[in-house]
Design a protein around this motif. Sequence first.
Motif, short mmCIF file in Angstrom:
data_model
loop_
_atom_site.label_atom_id
_atom_site.label_comp_id
_atom_site.label_asym_id
_atom_site.label_seq_id
_atom_site.Cartn_x
_atom_site.Cartn_y
_atom_site.Cartn_z
N THR A 1 0.82 -1.21 0.00
CA THR A 1 0.00 0.00 0.00
C THR A 1 0.85 1.26 0.00
OG1 THR A 1 -0.14 -0.04 2.42
CG2 THR A 1 -1.90 -1.15 1.19
N SER B 1 2.15 6.33 -1.96
CA SER B 1 0.99 5.44 -1.86
C SER B 1 0.89 4.58 -3.11
CB SER B 1 -0.29 6.25 -1.68
OG SER B 1 -0.44 7.19 -2.72
N THR C 1 -1.71 1.58 -5.14
CA THR C 1 -2.96 0.84 -5.26
C THR C 1 -2.64 -0.52 -5.87
OG1 THR C 1 -4.25 2.86 -5.59
CG2 THR C 1 -5.27 0.79 -6.28
N SER D 1 -5.44 6.45 -10.11
CA SER D 1 -6.83 6.18 -10.47
C SER D 1 -7.05 6.19 -11.99
CB SER D 1 -7.76 7.22 -9.83
OG SER D 1 -7.38 8.53 -10.20
#
Length: 278
Positions: free
Chosen positions: A5, A15, A17, A38
């Motif tokens: 993570t 960070s 994902t 994202s």
Amino acid sequence: MPPITEFTNEGLTFSVTEAGPADGVPVLLLHGFPQRASAWAGVTPLLNDRGFRTLAPDQRGYSPGARPTGRRQYSLRHLTGDIAALIDEIGAPVHLVGHDWGAIVAWAVASNHPDKVASLTAVSVGHPGAFMRSLRTSSQALRSWYMVFFQIPWLPERLLTMRSGVGERMQAKLGMTPAMVEQFRTGIVDDGALPGGVNWYRGLPLTSPSFVGPVSVPTTVVWSDGDHFLSRAQAVESERFVRAPFDFAPMEGASHWIPEERPTELAEAILARIASVV
């Protein structure tokens, strides 16, 4: 193994994902500007469904714990070192995918750390050497006007943060959907990631062009004919800088924002490159 993570490099915390099976072959996805991890949301489930483990970091300037000040902290050497550190954390060579600025970093990692990369899929942006050649031989110099503009102190950030201003209208004109513009507003501007993102451009002159040499891993370049920023020449001529199997995968009718606009086609191109070396 537990999912990754976050990871650290040079005292910064990034960070990550992660998705898919923990024992799957790792695919590392690098976002571009002005986006974050994202941007891969439409691609990762398609790779996960085929059994691959995907990891998408918020890179330097985008992760809240990795936003140093000053353009020197955003040279390509630093950006490359960040991803090399993440691959060390993963503990195995990765199939490396990058879009836009993420592609530039991916080329640099593949060139300088070939032992860490099983294959490379560069999306939109070709090898930096091919890009430099294309400035002299194609329309690329005109397409790259914004790279010069971003060297100006504070003005780019000012224009891009104006609601319903020049930056927002330009993004829509260049293919961003309303949802993507809103994501830029909330995930980049409101979250404080814009200065770091712009500093990638300001740090670019601080790295010698020789830093990214020839690439010795199997490579695919994906390019879209509706890209306002990047010419076909810089994508096609990347083959000159690859000492391994090379494929050029053009997409018709797509804008620059391939991961969001054409996730299925992009996933298939990534999977085809991976299959060529498995």
